[in-house]
Design an enzyme around this catalytic site. Structure first.
Site, PDB file in Angstrom:
ATOM      1  N   HIS A   2       0.460  -1.335  -0.125  1.00  0.00           N
ATOM      2  CA  HIS A   2      -0.075  -0.141  -0.070  1.00  0.00           C
ATOM      3  C   HIS A   2       0.878   0.918  -0.329  1.00  0.00           C
ATOM      4  O   HIS A   2       0.088   2.594   0.151  1.00  0.00           O
ATOM      5  CB  HIS A   2      -1.052   0.140   1.136  1.00  0.00           C
ATOM      6  CG  HIS A   2      -1.859  -1.183   1.516  1.00  0.00           C
ATOM      7  ND1 HIS A   2      -2.965  -1.470   0.591  1.00  0.00           N
ATOM      8  CD2 HIS A   2      -1.427  -2.803   1.762  1.00  0.00           C
ATOM      9  CE1 HIS A   2      -3.448  -2.647   0.928  1.00  0.00           C
ATOM     10  NE2 HIS A   2      -2.558  -3.274   1.084  1.00  0.00           N
ATOM     11  N   ARG A  51      -3.658  17.717   2.146  1.00  0.00           N
ATOM     12  CA  ARG A  51      -2.525  17.993   1.892  1.00  0.00           C
ATOM     13  C   ARG A  51      -1.596  17.839   0.639  1.00  0.00           C
ATOM     14  O   ARG A  51      -2.768  17.399  -0.571  1.00  0.00           O
ATOM     15  CB  ARG A  51      -1.814  16.912   2.762  1.00  0.00           C
ATOM     16  CG  ARG A  51      -1.611  15.370   3.004  1.00  0.00           C
ATOM     17  CD  ARG A  51      -0.623  15.022   3.829  1.00  0.00           C
ATOM     18  NE  ARG A  51      -0.457  13.306   3.122  1.00  0.00           N
ATOM     19  CZ  ARG A  51      -0.886  12.911   2.925  1.00  0.00           C
ATOM     20  NH1 ARG A  51       0.199  13.059   1.509  1.00  0.00           N
ATOM     21  NH2 ARG A  51      -0.648  10.854   2.420  1.00  0.00           N
TER      22      ARG A  51
END
Length: 452
Positions: free
Chosen positions: A236, A292
């Site tokens: 991941h 972000r």
């Protein structure tokens, strides 16, 4: 008052990236650093530097009180959190703004909403984003989990509401393994995040990971900057990213980009954000939003010509978006390779002294890194030490330039992932763009098996 001095609440290549963007528009910078990073390049180049603690991130880069104190003693009027560390910590954003310091990021309430995966999914659905079929929210008992799984069909994915990086996540192939696997996921989540709240989703068999970069002005206007394909992943964690995606048509980009931009306009979202999707059989499924800047933002900069950090600063300063959607143009192709200080194939971390460093160069080659000859890579933080970004008018030309740039890149004294990237871009599936989120781990397993 316009921003005149930014404290960079981060380290490594992203701290240097923010410093450069700020200096290019006449803004001073403050570097905060742990004792382990006293010789880091961003610390050397910043206008001001403050040591905020020992090497452990919990005592330095995650130490909110120390960072706020550093901002106050240096008269910083804004804080940029970069990515990682405190960048998606709504409490930190609240505290920054409570001290009358500008937060170069989204509104704290949006960080809070999108940081909770259950709430993020509900919000995304309400805003019109396509969702992976699954539970309406958190599921708290096994009878309810079995009912949801029966409705959406096995296999299902149990995910931690507060999760990330693959932790607190288990694929459940059938009813007989539901309880044991969910308990494992809950234990992981409790240990990693202090929260074992779970929800269920339909498990997609072999999707791609495609994300859209967005920007909002905080007042109801938003644009998208196209998509990035981040499907080459290990555990991941992204390894290789490109823009645009090899499988998305311009019509799909316009359609899906319009949907995500409209969703962010409805939220009155402020600053940079990324909407992440799984893509399978021509369909997008929302998985999460990152409130972000992303590690892979340079590939978007390459194909749009926009400086995303400068745009973040602009929005935080109360200015409008620098472009409209109609003015934005996508051109060419860009690829980013994440270069880590680790063994390229067994991934053992390799901190230590860099004896020699020569970065790749030439037309349309960019290296974001704080490395230099003689620098010692500390063992306390993420292993990424550089990002190699190349641009070409076509994907084929981009891959050819990337091959040449990787050949030029020299980092001696530590092991790096450069040899991994050199092998990857020789693979027919990578050359053709025919890969999914499972491709890299399958290829690594086959490679290891054939080497035995």
């Amino acid at each position: 008052m316009a921003i005149s001095r930014i404290l960079i609440a981060n380290r490594g290549e992203i701290a240097l990236r923010i410093h450069r963007a700020a200096h290019e528009i006449g803004i001073e910078t403050v570097a905060v650093h742990s004792t382990a990073d006293a010789d880091a390049m961003h610390v050397r180049l910043a206008d001001h530097a403050v040591c905020i603690g020992p090497p452990a991130a919990s005592e330095s880069y995650l130490n909110i009180a120390a960072i706020i104190s550093a901002a106050e003693i240096t008269d910083a009027d804004a804080i940029h959190p970069g990515y990682g560390f405190l960048s998606e910590n709504a409490q930190f954003a609240d505290i920054v703004e409570a001290h009358d310091i500008k937060w170069i990021g989204p509104k704290p309430e949006h960080i809070r909403t999108m940081g909770d995966k259950v709430q993020a999914k509900k919000t995304a659905g309400a805003l019109g984003l396509p969702l992976v079929p699954g539970s309406d929210g958190a599921v708290s008992d096994f009878d309810e989990m079995r009912r949801v799984a029966a409705e959406i069909g096995y296999p299902v994915l149990a995910k931690a509401a507060a999760g990330g990086g693959g932790r607190g996540m288990k694929v459940i192939p059938d009813d007989s393994q539901m309880e044991s696997l969910v308990r494992q996921a809950m234990n992981e989540a409790k240990s990693a995040f202090g929260d074992d709240t779970m929800y269920l989703e339909k498990y997609l068999g072999d999707p791609r990971h495609i994300e859209f970069q967005i920007f909002g002005d905080g007042n109801g206007k938003a644009i998208h900057l196209g998509e990035r394909d981040c499907s080459l992943q290990r555990r991941h964690q992204k390894v290789f990213e490109e823009a645009p995606s090899p499988v998305i048509s311009s019509e799909e980009r316009d359609r899906m980009g319009g949907i995500v931009a409209d969703a962010m306009a409805q939220m009155s979202y402020r600053g940079a954000g990324t909407i992440e999707f799984l893509w399978e059989n021509g369909e997008f499924y929302f998985i999460e939003m990152n409130t972000r800047l992303q590690v892979e933002h340079p590939v978007t900069e390459a194909i749009t010509g926009m400086d995303l950090v400068r745009e973040q600063i602009r929005i935080a300063d109360g200015k409008p978006l620098s472009v409209t959607q109609d003015e934005l143009r996508f051109s060419g192709h860009a690829i980013e390779c994440r270069i880590n200080a680790e063994d390229p194939f067994n991934f053992t971390p390799s901190p230590g002294k860099v004896d020699y460093y020569h970065q790749a160069g030439g037309m349309h080659v960019r290296v974001d890194s704080g490395l230099y000859g003689g620098y010692t890579i500390p063992p306390y933080y993420d292993s990424m030490i550089a990002k190699l970004i190349v641009y070409g008018r076509t994907r084929e030309g981009c891959l050819m330039r990337l091959r040449r740039a990787l050949e030029e890149m020299v980092i001696e004294g530590v092991n790096t992932s450069i040899p991994l990237h050199e092998e990857l871009i020789r693979q027919p599936d990578i050359i053709s763009g025919d890969y999914t989120i499972k491709w890299l781990e399958n290829w690594l397993a086959e490679r290891a098996e054939s080497a035995e």
